[in-house]
Design a protein around this motif. Structure first.
Motif, PDB file in Angstrom:
ATOM      1  N   PHE A  51       0.690  -1.089   0.091  1.00  0.00           N
ATOM      2  CA  PHE A  51       0.085   0.105  -0.241  1.00  0.00           C
ATOM      3  C   PHE A  51       0.996   1.099  -0.125  1.00  0.00           C
ATOM      4  O   PHE A  51       0.875   2.170  -0.761  1.00  0.00           O
ATOM      5  CB  PHE A  51      -1.073  -0.118   1.283  1.00  0.00           C
ATOM      6  N   ILE A  52       1.531   0.883   0.442  1.00  0.00           N
ATOM      7  CA  ILE A  52       2.726   2.437   1.130  1.00  0.00           C
ATOM      8  C   ILE A  52       3.387   2.388  -0.384  1.00  0.00           C
ATOM      9  O   ILE A  52       3.703   3.829  -1.170  1.00  0.00           O
ATOM     10  CB  ILE A  52       3.824   2.150   2.138  1.00  0.00           C
ATOM     11  N   GLU A  53       3.488   1.228  -0.658  1.00  0.00           N
ATOM     12  CA  GLU A  53       4.803   2.246  -2.136  1.00  0.00           C
ATOM     13  C   GLU A  53       3.830   2.169  -3.431  1.00  0.00           C
ATOM     14  O   GLU A  53       4.537   3.233  -4.271  1.00  0.00           O
ATOM     15  CB  GLU A  53       5.181   0.417  -3.191  1.00  0.00           C
ATOM     16  N   VAL A  54       2.406   1.792  -3.649  1.00  0.00           N
ATOM     17  CA  VAL A  54       1.825   2.439  -4.177  1.00  0.00           C
ATOM     18  C   VAL A  54       1.587   3.793  -4.072  1.00  0.00           C
ATOM     19  O   VAL A  54       1.839   5.045  -4.831  1.00  0.00           O
ATOM     20  CB  VAL A  54       0.606   1.599  -4.370  1.00  0.00           C
ATOM     21  N   LEU A  55       1.274   4.427  -3.118  1.00  0.00           N
ATOM     22  CA  LEU A  55       0.358   5.632  -2.129  1.00  0.00           C
ATOM     23  C   LEU A  55       2.173   6.886  -2.594  1.00  0.00           C
ATOM     24  O   LEU A  55       2.276   7.891  -3.427  1.00  0.00           O
ATOM     25  CB  LEU A  55       0.807   5.844  -1.252  1.00  0.00           C
ATOM     26  N   ALA A  56       3.594   5.832  -2.234  1.00  0.00           N
ATOM     27  CA  ALA A  56       4.139   6.911  -2.229  1.00  0.00           C
ATOM     28  C   ALA A  56       4.958   7.029  -4.028  1.00  0.00           C
ATOM     29  O   ALA A  56       5.156   7.794  -4.045  1.00  0.00           O
ATOM     30  CB  ALA A  56       5.832   5.837  -1.925  1.00  0.00           C
ATOM     31  N   GLY A  57       3.848   6.370  -4.487  1.00  0.00           N
ATOM     32  CA  GLY A  57       4.627   6.835  -5.826  1.00  0.00           C
ATOM     33  C   GLY A  57       3.470   7.865  -6.647  1.00  0.00           C
ATOM     34  O   GLY A  57       3.803   8.478  -7.613  1.00  0.00           O
ATOM     35  N   PHE A  85       3.855  -1.831 -10.066  1.00  0.00           N
ATOM     36  CA  PHE A  85       3.379  -1.608  -9.337  1.00  0.00           C
ATOM     37  C   PHE A  85       3.245   0.299  -9.934  1.00  0.00           C
ATOM     38  O   PHE A  85       2.544   0.974  -8.768  1.00  0.00           O
ATOM     39  CB  PHE A  85       4.376  -1.184  -8.449  1.00  0.00           C
ATOM     40  N   MET A  86       3.678   0.694 -11.523  1.00  0.00           N
ATOM     41  CA  MET A  86       3.729   1.823 -11.953  1.00  0.00           C
ATOM     42  C   MET A  86       1.895   2.021 -12.299  1.00  0.00           C
ATOM     43  O   MET A  86       1.680   2.592 -12.450  1.00  0.00           O
ATOM     44  CB  MET A  86       4.757   2.110 -12.894  1.00  0.00           C
ATOM     45  N   VAL A  87       1.745   0.038 -13.104  1.00  0.00           N
ATOM     46  CA  VAL A  87       0.638   0.335 -13.420  1.00  0.00           C
ATOM     47  C   VAL A  87      -0.387   0.954 -12.595  1.00  0.00           C
ATOM     48  O   VAL A  87      -1.691   1.284 -12.211  1.00  0.00           O
ATOM     49  CB  VAL A  87       0.340  -0.693 -14.120  1.00  0.00           C
ATOM     50  N   VAL A  88      -0.429   0.009 -11.763  1.00  0.00           N
ATOM     51  CA  VAL A  88      -1.165   0.451 -10.769  1.00  0.00           C
ATOM     52  C   VAL A  88      -1.716   1.315  -9.938  1.00  0.00           C
ATOM     53  O   VAL A  88      -2.397   2.082  -9.344  1.00  0.00           O
ATOM     54  CB  VAL A  88      -0.887  -0.766  -9.279  1.00  0.00           C
ATOM     55  N   THR A  89      -0.078   2.048 -10.012  1.00  0.00           N
ATOM     56  CA  THR A  89      -0.110   3.436  -8.928  1.00  0.00           C
ATOM     57  C   THR A  89      -0.849   4.147 -10.166  1.00  0.00           C
ATOM     58  O   THR A  89      -1.714   5.118  -9.542  1.00  0.00           O
ATOM     59  CB  THR A  89       1.526   3.508  -8.478  1.00  0.00           C
ATOM     60  N   MET A  90      -0.468   4.232 -11.669  1.00  0.00           N
ATOM     61  CA  MET A  90      -1.148   5.296 -12.128  1.00  0.00           C
ATOM     62  C   MET A  90      -2.716   5.253 -11.942  1.00  0.00           C
ATOM     63  O   MET A  90      -3.401   5.891 -12.164  1.00  0.00           O
ATOM     64  CB  MET A  90      -0.955   4.959 -13.672  1.00  0.00           C
ATOM     65  N   TRP A  91      -3.381   3.806 -11.894  1.00  0.00           N
ATOM     66  CA  TRP A  91      -4.802   3.190 -11.741  1.00  0.00           C
ATOM     67  C   TRP A  91      -4.997   4.122 -11.333  1.00  0.00           C
ATOM     68  O   TRP A  91      -6.422   4.593 -10.794  1.00  0.00           O
ATOM     69  CB  TRP A  91      -4.743   2.150 -11.786  1.00  0.00           C
ATOM     70  N   VAL A  92      -4.615   3.869  -9.591  1.00  0.00           N
ATOM     71  CA  VAL A  92      -5.144   4.202  -8.838  1.00  0.00           C
ATOM     72  C   VAL A  92      -5.387   5.944  -8.383  1.00  0.00           C
ATOM     73  O   VAL A  92      -6.535   6.704  -8.147  1.00  0.00           O
ATOM     74  CB  VAL A  92      -4.202   3.675  -7.186  1.00  0.00           C
ATOM     75  N   ILE A  93      -3.663   6.559  -8.923  1.00  0.00           N
ATOM     76  CA  ILE A  93      -3.870   7.883  -9.521  1.00  0.00           C
ATOM     77  C   ILE A  93      -5.283   8.452  -9.901  1.00  0.00           C
ATOM     78  O   ILE A  93      -6.025   9.803  -9.983  1.00  0.00           O
ATOM     79  CB  ILE A  93      -2.697   8.782  -9.618  1.00  0.00           C
ATOM     80  N   THR A 106      -8.356  10.427  -9.078  1.00  0.00           N
ATOM     81  CA  THR A 106      -8.381  12.026 -10.218  1.00  0.00           C
ATOM     82  C   THR A 106     -10.060  11.894 -10.077  1.00  0.00           C
ATOM     83  O   THR A 106     -10.889  13.297  -9.981  1.00  0.00           O
ATOM     84  CB  THR A 106      -7.640  11.946 -11.008  1.00  0.00           C
ATOM     85  N   PHE A 107     -10.491  11.123 -10.442  1.00  0.00           N
ATOM     86  CA  PHE A 107     -11.474  11.484 -11.945  1.00  0.00           C
ATOM     87  C   PHE A 107     -12.628  11.721 -10.449  1.00  0.00           C
ATOM     88  O   PHE A 107     -13.657  12.512 -10.678  1.00  0.00           O
ATOM     89  CB  PHE A 107     -11.689  10.048 -12.533  1.00  0.00           C
TER      90      PHE A 107
END
Lengths: 324, 312, 357
Positions: A159-165, B13-21, B25-26
């Motif tokens: 979770f932290i890893e995603v948030l830190a991105g 992780f980048m893909v997941v993070t981008m999706w979350v963002i 945002t939306f």
């Protein structure tokens, strides 16, 4: 760091005393500590006392340059040159001789010193609030993650890893577009990503201490995880926590000023370092004094916090083990 | 070795993070209380209806979300509310150039000056030169770029009239914003390089080099720079984030027609599609830079690199 | 040169003193040492850590930190190294005198190919030009026993083993054919088999180039095979110096006895090993009389009052112990040492000098 903490376990006061002694030898850090205490003191004092009412608009007293009795020879004489005309603005505005605006007035005739004092208090409050929230969330998260089962730890770390991105800037802008900006919302917005470094730090400490003998011994005596966390891991991590806190305060001060400056943070008439800078910037090229005072105040605060944080890190971590 | 696996993990992780963002945002944007229309009062309900239909604002939110995602994948970021009918992609594309130029200039100027300052400070350790460098580093780290920008504008442009006050026409107009943004990377890299360099100068191989006749200066430039600049790459991630943050205000102060200036305008005007686009752009850039830095570092550093081969 | 018995002196150290000024006080790291080194000769300097051996070597190269004060004389040929300008020293370092260090894992720049690191002194001292430097590098790598030099010179230190890295460090050191090589525990960090290889490499190089060497070690065991002479240091002084045979088989100083007695493989069981009790004086200790007195089972009253001078044992052999004073009582060395003495007497039937009263 941990090595120091561990050898001094029996007498934790020795650890703090040693660190304090090391800190005292750092002149820059000690001076910064003095500056910070001074800023906190005057901003607290502004709750009860300001030279003028920070919100009172005196239409006749607008855009007055600074005048400080006795310091006229330093330029604080109330005289300014605009468009080639040098003039005593106080006389021109008919200001009584015993009324002085040490840092001048703004375009609405409000006393800038009073507003600055209030502004510092507001900025420090936001930073303080954000830091306290960072601390609480970060410490709890870090302890839970570090002292829990492997699987829980892994999930929490993912979770932290995603948030830190997510860049802090993006979070702040998004949240403040949605929430109506105020002291509390700004602080909360900063916490969304702000707690991560603290959580990582505390988790690392927890992992480090988890296998130490005194923890194992405490466990053998039936200590619960909460007990371990509060009684052992936390006290032994105080050094690094203090240092990390000291680094997050200036960052919070900066973000408040930044957000208010671009018009996303606090809005006038509320005073904060950011809104004062924002207002001052409108007239900066011809009435520079209106922006200079908050500029200097913000810079001095930032420098002081950074220097103190550096000093504390060296004091708590003389061998530089915990450096990144 | 593990690099490919590591890279893959990071990409996931980048893909997941981008999706979350994107998702966050939306939904945040659509919870916005403010209205996107500047002159809401003047609009008739019919006009409002037409506009809402055009921007798809009257459909169920989930449908809007899926549609947005689908469009996003084809590079369509929607239509700006601010400038009628202008696609966000076009709007931003016209502004990327200035921002990239400014960012790259600031990064290059800042880090190269920072390296020089750091090396000199380390070589002249515990002398006034070192103290001076430390002061520069502390100021650069502490004084926000927008304060520096305002001061530069006042002193250099308004009072001394040496450079243009604002705008983005020729090279001279890029100097002040570049300087304002360069101070932070300068301070960061100077501090970093100094620490690393001091370590190098005290290392065993520095002593061996000294025993064979190299001077401290020579050791610093020949051995120190390689050893301290390679790990400096790891600072690129945080530096980029700081540059992005700084660019919002610095572009505004100097009226640079870049992404940052547009972003602030959009935010103040509730221009959702543009806000979302910039958010996605910034997050993506941040993720890419951090990723690239990590991979690059493991490729460049011969200690980590597994295959041999000279570099000259 | 190697054939001559009276080779020219390349390095002459006289009454060298090194003090460090620290916050806690002054440390007398080297307290007056003197020795001569002939061309092509190997002098082993043996002592515990803190005895001043490494400091002496660094003093010769001018590599001490700023808080050190160096007194006395270090002559390299005819050039006085003490007080020499940094600029002049730099020209001498690597060219005429150089050093190899203890830890091969950290003594090479991890980010520079080994070839470039070897090339550095060659280019610096203009022994080679940029064009022909790679040939010299390959030659040096071959000389120190690195296989595939053409390919390996482009590799980075982490791709070499500890022993190979020490070979590379040696290649860097001998690149400009210096007259004197100071080797500071060059084999300590290596395992025994590699130790032997490096020792024999150093021995070969010294013979080929008539390179004199000061071999610093705390391990008397590695000395025998390589050294012509041995100097034993204790608390900043040379307490015994002589030819290797003299120090090994006719030692006079109780400290040397201790060092020899604690050598493994001397046919003794552990219980019989003669261990030196106590610890050497700390860096800030005030020394009265002989620094070794507190650990010396043979100490007499005078040991506590006055520092012994170096008494001659033979023309080449000196020891700083009051046991050699004309009026000293006769003591019996430990049995292990007595055995060595008997061996020594067999080798030198004349039993020359030996005026151990």
């Amino acid at each position: 760091m941990s090595a120091t903490a561990l050898t001094d376990l029996g007498k934790p006061s020795g650890y703090w005393a040693d660190s304090w002694a090391r800190l005292k030898r750092k002149r820059a850090a000690m001076m910064s500590l003095g500056v910070i205490i001074f800023f906190i003191a005057v901003s607290l004092l502004s709750l009860w006392f300001t030279p003028h009412n920070p919100n009172a608009q005196t239409i006749t007293h607008i855009n007055l340059p600074p005048r400080i009795p006795g310091l006229g020879w330093l330029g604080f004489d109330g005289v300014s040159t605009i468009a080639g005309v040098t003039q005593d603005r106080y006389a021109a505005a008919g200001v009584p001789a015993d009324v002085n605006y040490w840092l001048g007035t703004d375009g609405l005739g409000r006393d800038l010193l009073s507003r600055l004092l209030v502004g510092i208090r507001v900025s420090l409050s936001i930073a303080g609030l954000a830091t306290v929230l960072d601390l609480s969330v970060g410490i709890i998260y870090g302890l839970v993650s570090g002292l829990n089962k492997q699987r829980v730890d892994t999930v929490l770390q993912r979770f932290i890893e995603v948030l830190a991105g997510i860049p802090t800037l993006v979070v702040l802008v998004l949240l403040l577009t949605v929430l109506s900006p105020g002291l509390f919302t700004i602080a909360v917005a900063m916490v969304i990503t702000g707690w991560i470094p603290m959580a990582r730090l505390v988790r690392a400490q927890a992992l480090r201490f988890r296998d130490q003998e005194f923890i194992v011994a405490a466990q053998a005596l039936g200590a619960s995880r909460t007990w371990l966390a509060l009684r052992h891991v936390l006290p032994n991590s105080m050094g690094v926590i203090v240092v990390q806190t000291m680094f997050s305060i200036p960052s919070a001060i900066f973000f408040e000023a930044f957000l208010s400056f671009i018009g996303l943070g606090l809005r006038p008439p509320m005073a904060s370092l950011g809104t004062l800078l924002n207002e001052g910037f409108q007239t900066f090229t011809f009435l520079p004094f209106q922006m200079l005072a908050p500029m200097v105040a913000l810079s001095v605060l930032m420098v002081a916090f950074n220097l103190l944080a550096d000093g504390l890190r060296d004091a708590f971590d003389p061998k530089g083990v915990g450096r990144i | 070795m593990g690099l490919a696996k590591y890279a893959l993990r990071r990409v996931v992780f980048m893909v997941v993070t981008m999706w979350v963002i994107i998702t966050a945002t939306f939904f945040l944007m659509h919870l916005l209380p403010g209205s996107p229309y500047v002159n809401l009062q003047k609009l008739t309900p019919e006009q409002l209806e037409i506009l809402n239909t055009r921007y798809g604002l009257n459909r169920p939110i989930l449908e809007q979300y899926l549609l947005y995602f689908a469009n996003l994948l084809t590079g369509d970021l929607g239509t700006s509310f601010q400038f009628k009918n202008q696609p966000v992609t076009t709007l931003l594309a016209g502004r990327v150039g200035a921002s990239v130029q400014l960012g790259v200039q600031a990064l290059l100027v800042g880090t190269s000056a920072g390296i020089v300052v750091g090396v000199i400070a380390a070589v002249k350790r515990h002398t006034p030169v070192d103290s001076g460098a430390t002061i520069v580093a502390v100021l650069g780290r502490s004084v926000p770029s927008f304060i520096l920008a305002a001061l530069l504008q006042l002193v250099v442009a308004v009072n001394l009239r040496l450079l243009p006050i604002a705008g983005w026409r020729d090279f001279s107009s890029t100097i002040l914003p570049t300087l304002a943004l360069a101070m932070a990377p300068l301070a960061d890299s100077a501090r970093f390089v100094r620490t690393e360099m001091v370590e190098v100068l005290e290392s065993d191989y520095a002593e061996l080099a000294r025993a064979n006749g190299l001077s401290t200066q020579q050791i610093a430039w020949r051995h120190g720079v390689r050893n301290s600049v390679i790990p400096l790459i790891t600072l690129l991630g945080p530096m980029t984030v700081n540059l992005l943050t700084g660019s919002l205000v610095v572009e505004n102060i100097f009226a640079v027609p870049g992404i940052g200036e547009q972003f602030v305008k959009s935010v103040l005007n509730n221009d959702y599609p543009t806000i979302m686009a910039v958010t996605i752009l910034y997050s993506g850039l941040f993720l890419l830079v951090t990723f690239a830095v990590d991979v690059l570092y493991s490729i460049i550093d011969p200690r980590i690199r597994l295959s041999g081969g000279g570099r000259r | 040169m190697s054939g001559q018995s009276e080779a020219e002196t390349v390095l002459s150290v006289a009454d060298l003193r090194v003090d460090f000024t620290t916050q806690a006080g002054v440390v007398h790291a080297v307290r007056g040492i003197s020795f001569d080194l002939a061309a092509g000769e190997v002098l082993a300097v043996v002592g515990e850590s803190g005895s001043g051996k490494s400091v002496s070597a660094r003093a010769a190269l001018g590599l001490l930190p700023g808080n050190a004060t160096v007194d006395g004389s270090i002559l390299l040929g005819t050039e006085q190294l003490v007080g020499l300008s940094e600029q002049r020293l730099r020209r001498i370092r690597g060219n005429d005198i150089t050093m190899v260090f203890q830890d091969p894992m950290t003594c090479l720049d991890p980010t520079m190919s080994v070839g470039n690191q070897i090339a550095e002194p060659l280019l610096l001292h203009k022994v080679a030009t940029r064009r022909d430097v790679s040939a010299s590098v390959v030659e040096l790598l071959t000389r120190v026993g690195i296989e595939n030099p053409e390919r390996r010179r482009k590799q980075y230190p982490h791709m070499f083993s500890g022993g190979q890295r020490q070979r590379i460090a040696i290649a860097i050191a001998i690149a400009c054919r210096p007259r004197v090589l100071l080797a500071d525990e060059p084999t300590t960090a290596l395992d025994v088999r590699v130790q032997a290889q490096i020792l024999s490499l150093l021995g070969e190089l010294r013979r080929e180039n008539a390179m004199a060497m000061v071999f610093i070690t705390h391990d008397l065991g590695v000395v025998a095979g390589i050294a012509d002479r041995v100097a034993v240091m204790y608390a900043g002084r040379i307490v015994e110096i002589g030819t290797t045979d003299e120090v090994f088989y006719h030692p006079q100083h109780p400290y040397t006895w201790g060092l020899l007695g604690s050598l493994p493989g001397s046919g003794q069981t552990a219980a019989q090993l003669y261990a030196i009790p106590g610890a050497p004086p700390g860096p800030y200790a005030q020394i009265h009389g002989d620094a070794f007195a507190p650990r010396n089972p043979y100490a007499q009253r005078i040991d506590w009052e006055q520092e012994p001078p170096l008494f001659p044992v033979s023309a080449t052999h000196y020891a700083a112990t009051w046991l050699l004073a004309p009026d000293a009582p006769t003591v019996n060395p430990p049995p292990e040492i007595a055995k060595r003495w008997r061996k020594y007497a067999e080798f030198t039937p004349l039993g020359t000098k030996v005026d151990v009263s």
